[in-house]
Design an enzyme around this catalytic site. Structure first.
Site, PDB file in Angstrom:
ATOM      1  N   GLU A 253      29.905 -89.605  -2.978  1.00  0.00           N
ATOM      2  CA  GLU A 253      29.593 -89.967  -1.592  1.00  0.00           C
ATOM      3  C   GLU A 253      28.631 -91.144  -1.492  1.00  0.00           C
ATOM      4  O   GLU A 253      28.756 -91.993  -0.608  1.00  0.00           O
ATOM      5  CB  GLU A 253      29.022 -88.752  -0.862  1.00  0.00           C
ATOM      6  CG  GLU A 253      30.051 -87.664  -0.547  1.00  0.00           C
ATOM      7  CD  GLU A 253      30.415 -86.803  -1.741  1.00  0.00           C
ATOM      8  OE1 GLU A 253      31.402 -86.043  -1.657  1.00  0.00           O
ATOM      9  OE2 GLU A 253      29.712 -86.885  -2.784  1.00  0.00           O
TER      10      GLU A 253
ATOM     11  N   HIS B 136      31.733 -75.114   3.918  1.00  0.00           N
ATOM     12  CA  HIS B 136      32.699 -75.847   4.737  1.00  0.00           C
ATOM     13  C   HIS B 136      32.462 -75.578   6.221  1.00  0.00           C
ATOM     14  O   HIS B 136      33.395 -75.637   7.022  1.00  0.00           O
ATOM     15  CB  HIS B 136      34.146 -75.474   4.361  1.00  0.00           C
ATOM     16  CG  HIS B 136      34.559 -75.996   3.024  1.00  0.00           C
ATOM     17  ND1 HIS B 136      34.214 -75.379   1.853  1.00  0.00           N
ATOM     18  CD2 HIS B 136      35.278 -77.099   2.674  1.00  0.00           C
ATOM     19  CE1 HIS B 136      34.700 -76.058   0.834  1.00  0.00           C
ATOM     20  NE2 HIS B 136      35.343 -77.109   1.308  1.00  0.00           N
TER      21      HIS B 136
END
Length: 702
Positions: free
Chosen positions: A434, A503
């Protein structure tokens, strides 16, 4: 003394007498400026000092090998001699030391030695160690993408990007990520590792396995490695010349491992006597380029003692004059503090971005996924400099398969088909990293591209947080408006999908807390389309939050609104009119508020629901107007109730609307726990319709 004949002089790697003598002048000026700053700090006339002492030879040599205003530079704080060789003046450096308004590095906004100079292509340097690596790679990638796309404006034919670092900073993960990307794409970036043996007090063998970074990186493909005595100007120039030529010829990246010294402490906040014995510091002194190089010049006949003495006099006079000018320079006014937090030229909250009242609908109603995809297609057709990249965003990385497979297009299919239409040079996959995605994006945006990045899950954005908070958000402000990296970071977030702890995260407040970032959170397909278009066309960095639960819900579908449909930032939407209670919310909880309000209407309770849509900026006027009408406010948000985004909105309402309130402002949010996988655990954690109804019923009884 007599001058040695030209034939008898030692080889100087092609450098002539004038260049060699000029190199000494640069090296001495760099050292004298360090000494002057140390003196000024002790006199309390400046507030910080960190020197470049011992690094002067390799940095001056780098200045000879590279081209000012042509190549690009991502530096760290010990690169004073390079900046001088490229054209920065002694006065400009001391203007930085005193924090003057006319300081070209930052306008007094950063500490000294945080180099930045727009005219010289020296990109604003920041304090976090190692954040420059990925940005330098992004700028070098911009050279590659421009070549692939036939873009010439703003680019030179064979430019390179220089990235410098100390030995300690090579321990940062982003160093290794950057090498992985630079070597994989054969990018024209040259690294200089200025190895002075210490990272503050930590010696190199503690930081680096085996004590040699050049040995550790030897297996990287396409990487040229040069190891050199960085205190030897001639040898340093030879190494730099080879490295730069390799990158200019587009053979790949190069790394110069320069062994230098650090004759002064790390900074004036450090005392190296506490951890370095006398014999070690004495050995460094014997290699000091500022004392040894002039002796070599005289011995080899490039200069006389008198010429050396004259240079010393001239340098001392220059430093004195620069000091006098800097000490009387005007300080930046306090009224300038908010300047350049955001773009001064393009305002995404303005009417220019408000075409919401005139949509040009066509086709059947469709989902948020489809309208996000349609927006990106529109914008990519409009602007060839828009790039889409991230993990899994391409249809396929191996383009020979493109016509044989349906294509991936993101784990949620939001970018599906973009690569097939626009090609792999504009839509491509990155490594699973990322920080790499965001760091490369910052470098690309700074060179004029418009990256629209995808971070696959909000839960995994944290490796990129340093790039987002300390680099992307601050770039325009810390450079006093000279540099900016307008890009869009698309990221999925949120629960209600049985996604469990990793999530289901939200955490918008961690980004709305960052000045310089715009944070957007649509709740419907139509809003997503219009807000994303504004995000792409504005000149600020945008965090664009897309709720996974909302991607394919039928209740938020809409028809395609046309290629110029935009919604300005900071404009809320009244989802439902009401008179008794105001609910302020955003994202997936908008529908829950709407459902609760409809059910409460059957009992005679009239609830107004406001969808903020834009979290930073937020529509304060719309919220306050509603609260003044209903006299009661509930802030509903999906994040944990404590320290969340909704707490700030509640506090603002309590502060500014107190005379109109008939009850305390109430919050409805998730519990201060994590989200469980089992349905009953998730339901107990996240705010539900019944929670909203109960809060409304309680607040009207107050």
């Amino acid at each position: 003394m007599a001058t040695t004949s030209k034939a008898e002089r030692k080889s100087a790697a092609g450098l002539g007498r004038e260049q060699l003598v000029g190199a000494y002048r640069t090296m001495l000026l760099s050292r004298r400026l360090d000494d002057k700053e140390i003196q000024l700090k002790r006199q309390n006339k400046i507030f910080f000092q960190i020197s470049s002492a011992g690094h002067e030879a390799i940095m001056t040599a780098a200045g000879f090998a590279l081209r000012a205003t042509y190549d690009w530079f991502y530096l760290y704080y010990r690169d004073r001699a390079l900046c001088l060789q490229l054209g920065m003046t002694a006065e400009e450096m001391l203007l930085s030391a005193v924090g003057a308004a006319s300081d070209p590095n930052s306008g007094g906004r950063q500490m000294p030695s945080h180099w930045g100079h727009k005219k010289l292509n020296i990109v604003s340097t920041s304090s976090p160690t190692g954040t420059q690596f990925l940005q330098a790679v992004g700028s070098a990638e911009a050279v590659l993408r421009a070549s692939q796309l036939g873009i010439t404006e703003g680019f030179e034919k064979d430019e390179v990007v220089l990235c410098t670092t100390g030995d300690g900073t090579t321990s940062e993960g982003e160093f290794w990520e950057s090498l992985n990307n630079a070597c994989n794409l054969k990018l024209p970036v040259v690294y200089i590792v200025e190895d002075n043996g210490y990272a503050i007090s930590v010696p190199v063998e503690v930081n680096t396995a085996g004590g040699s970074i050049s040995k550790l990186v030897a297996s990287f493909p396409n990487l040229l490695i040069e190891e050199v005595d960085g205190c030897d100007l001639v040898a340093s120039y030879e190494a730099m010349r080879k490295a730069v030529a390799y990158a200019r010829e587009r053979k790949g990246p190069a790394l110069v491992h320069a062994h230098v010294i650090r004759p002064y402490s790390h900074s004036l906040s450090d005392d190296e006597v506490m951890y370095r014995p006398p014999e070690e510091r004495e050995a460094d002194a014997r290699r000091d380029p500022v004392t040894q190089f002039p002796k070599w010049l005289v011995a080899e006949g490039y200069a006389t003692d008198a010429e050396i003495a004259k240079i010393q006099e001239e340098v001392d006079a220059e430093v004195l004059a620069a000091t006098d000018a800097a000490l009387v320079a005007e300080q930046p006014g306090p009224e300038t503090i908010e300047k350049f937090v955001y773009s001064p030229d393009v305002d995404p909250t303005s009417e220019q971005f408000d075409t919401e009242d005139d949509p040009q609908f066509s086709g059947n109603e469709t989902t948020m996924v489809d309208l996000l995809n349609a927006c990106m297609k529109d914008e990519m057709r409009r602007d060839e400099k828009i790039l889409i990249f991230g993990e899994d965003v391409a249809d396929v990385s191996r383009e020979q398969y493109l016509e044989k497979v349906k294509g991936k297009g993101g784990v949620f299919k939001v970018t599906w088909g973009l690569q097939k239409e626009f090609g792999g040079n504009r839509v491509y996959n990155t490594p699973l990293a990322e920080a790499t995605i965001v760091g490369r994006g910052i470098g690309l945006a700074l060179r004029g591209f418009k990256p629209v990045l995808e971070v696959q899950f909000f839960d995994y954005i944290w490796p990129a947080y340093m790039q987002l908070r300390d680099e992307l958000a601050t770039m325009r402000w810390r450079s006093n408006g000279d540099f900016a990296s307008p890009l869009v970071v698309r990221v999925t977030y949120g629960g209600y999908i049985r996604g469990a702890i990793y999530h289901s995260q939200t955490g918008a407040s961690l980004f709305t807390h960052c000045p310089g970032l715009r944070v957007i959170c649509p709740a419907t397909a139509l809003d997503a389309n219009g807000l994303l278009r504004t995000a792409i066309r504005c000149e600020d960095p945008v965090i664009f939050l897309e709720h996974k639960h909302l991607y394919r819900q039928t209740y938020n579908k809409a028809a395609y609104p046309g290629s110029n449909f935009m919604i300005p930032f900071g404009k809320a939407k009244i989802v439902r009119q009401g008179t008794d209670v105001t609910i302020v919310t955003y994202g997936a909880t908008v529908q829950r508020a709407f459902t609760a309000a409809n059910q409460l209407a059957e009992t005679g309770l009239s609830v107004e629901v406001i969808d903020l849509r834009s979290l930073s900026p937020w529509d304060q006027d719309a919220v306050y107007e509603s609260v003044r009408k209903t006299n009661r406010a509930i802030v509903l948000y999906e994040d944990s109730i404590s320290w969340g985004y909704g707490a700030e909105i509640a506090a603002r309402i309590a502060d500014d609307c107190f005379p109109w309130l008939d009850a305390p402002v109430k919050r409805v949010a998730s519990t201060d726990t994590f989200v469980g996988y089992a349905p009953r655990l998730e339901d107990a954690t996240l705010p539900q319709v019944d929670d909203v109804k109960r809060a409304c019923e309680e607040i009207v009884k107050f």
